[in-house]
Design an enzyme around this catalytic site. Structure first.
Site, PDB file in Angstrom:
ATOM      1  N   GLU A 103       0.756  -1.359  -0.163  1.00  0.00           N
ATOM      2  CA  GLU A 103      -0.071   0.059   0.045  1.00  0.00           C
ATOM      3  C   GLU A 103       0.881   1.330   0.107  1.00  0.00           C
ATOM      4  OE1 GLU A 103      -2.119  -3.392   1.911  1.00  0.00           O
ATOM      5  OE2 GLU A 103      -0.301  -2.433   2.157  1.00  0.00           O
TER       6      GLU A 103
ATOM      7  N   GLU B 239      14.673  -3.025  -3.308  1.00  0.00           N
ATOM      8  CA  GLU B 239      15.470  -3.603  -4.506  1.00  0.00           C
ATOM      9  C   GLU B 239      14.748  -4.669  -5.519  1.00  0.00           C
ATOM     10  OE1 GLU B 239      20.104  -3.305  -3.856  1.00  0.00           O
ATOM     11  OE2 GLU B 239      19.296  -4.998  -2.830  1.00  0.00           O
TER      12      GLU B 239
ATOM     13  N   ASN C  46       1.434  -7.041  -6.420  1.00  0.00           N
ATOM     14  CA  ASN C  46       1.407  -6.433  -7.833  1.00  0.00           C
ATOM     15  C   ASN C  46       1.741  -6.918  -8.870  1.00  0.00           C
ATOM     16  OD1 ASN C  46       1.021  -4.580  -9.638  1.00  0.00           O
ATOM     17  ND2 ASN C  46       1.555  -2.989  -8.562  1.00  0.00           N
TER      18      ASN C  46
END
Length: 383
Positions: free
Chosen positions: A61, A309, A333
């Site tokens: 989020e 990273e 995602n």
């Protein structure tokens, strides 16, 4: 009636909450240096001028909000931003990526005194709540102070929706506190409306509009030199159980791809040491990024147990399994991998990113797998 009862019960449960937070602190899940923030004690001064407070649960989020934060700061030269989260991992990520005029604090626990201290100090001009992180005391106290609130990228999982339906007397006042609820899609808009939200609009998923993850090009070149022409694939944002699947995949493919390098980026970097022990027990040679281990010619699995990273390893791998999707966490995602040129693989549970997963599948850009055997088959085909 129920909000008053909830407030009373949380006040009485303070000793249990303190014990639970102390337990989390011992396990490294709370920042010992900033522990006071969890009780509403500020870690810094409030800046002068208008302040927008954004509350996001954790890494996913918070990452989603970075683009919105940049837009807000560009649009309003005098604006300041406060973003709160509840996890150590998200705090470390935001330390690296927040722009000037934005700062991070840990969200206070949902106890009345902690909430009051937090709001007394920060006095936000506007509050933006992200997705489904709904803390009744914090939301209702914010409303009581006349601070306008908007729910952005709103969603409720099937489990959360069913849970809240059993407490209509609590969730309705909470959702009514928002002047506007911006839902990810029509299903989420319907769920929010049925639970009591007054003004709901369908605005799409902010995760699908996020910018590419940052990539350190110099480090990418250095790692490519270490790996050379070796075939490689990535298991990204993994949760417990998914690293074992990645190990199974590596061992299934090793006979036909003896130089194969498997890269694992755990969702929570603190698990890197435990993952290394599990892989070692399976006879796999590992290297850990957090301890600056090089990728040697005999390294089977590279554990990238650092924060911020993931873009680097998506760029390096080309083939990416997106975690949280086999462990029933709702998935992470998949556009982050796709934007950096990866073939996207994921498990059956992508409920957190359902619209994106559907779009990728329709474009032939992803594959859904259900177990190690299926994942090994697809990775072998792509290699």
């Amino acid at each position: 009636m129920l909000p008053r009862l909830y407030r009373t019960l949380t006040r009485l449960s303070r000793p249990l909450v303190l014990a639970y937070l102390a337990y989390r602190r011992r396990r490294g899940k709370e920042d010992a240096q900033r522990f006071g923030e969890r009780f509403g004690r500020p870690g810094m001064a409030r800046p002068a001028g208008p302040l927008v407070w954004i509350h996001a649960a954790s890494v996913g989020e918070a990452t989603t909000m970075l683009g919105l934060i940049e837009r807000l700061l560009r649009a309003r030269a005098m604006l300041e931003i406060l973003i709160t989260t509840g996890t150590v991992a998200s705090a470390h990520l935001l330390e690296q990526r927040l722009p000037a005029r934005a700062r991070h604090q840990f969200v206070p626990v949902d106890l009345p005194d902690a909430v009051a201290r937090f709001l007394d100090h920060w006095r936000p001009s506007l509050a933006l709540w992200v997705e489904s992180e709904l803390w009744p005391n914090l939301i209702l106290a914010t409303r009581a102070r006349g601070i306008p609130m908007v729910l952005v990228n709103g969603r409720l999982s099937t489990r959360s929706f069913r849970h809240w339906r059993w407490s209509p007397g609590l969730i309705a006042p909470v959702l009514e506190s928002f002047q506007l609820c911006l839902a990810q899609d029509s299903k989420q808009a319907s769920r929010l409306g049925r639970l009591g939200a007054r003004h709901v609009a369908e605005a799409g998923d902010l995760k699908s509009a996020a910018e590419r993850l940052p990539v350190d090009r110099r480090e990418l070149s250095r790692l490519e030199q270490q790996i050379g022409a070796r075939p490689r694939w990535l298991a990204a944002s993994t949760h417990p159980g998914e690293e074992e699947v990645a190990a199974d995949v590596h061992q299934r493919l090793a006979p036909t791809h003896p130089e194969l390098l498997t890269i694992i980026v755990p969702r929570h970097p603190l698990r890197g040491e435990a993952i290394g022990r599990m892989l070692g027990a399976r006879g796999l040679s590992t290297a850990r990024r957090s301890t600056s281990d090089p990728i040697a010619t005999d390294t089977n699995v590279y554990i990238a147990d650092t924060m911020g990273e993931l873009g680097l390893f998506y760029s390096l791998a080309g083939i990416a399994f997106v975690g949280g999707s086999l462990s029933r966490k709702g998935g992470h995602n998949p556009f982050e991998a796709a934007r950096l040129g990866c073939a996207v693989l994921h498990g059956p549970d992508m409920s957190n990113c359902a619209v994106m997963a559907t779009a990728l599948a329709a474009a032939g850009a992803s594959e859904t797998i259900t177990d190690a055997e299926g994942l090994a088959h697809v990775v072998a085909t792509l290699l």
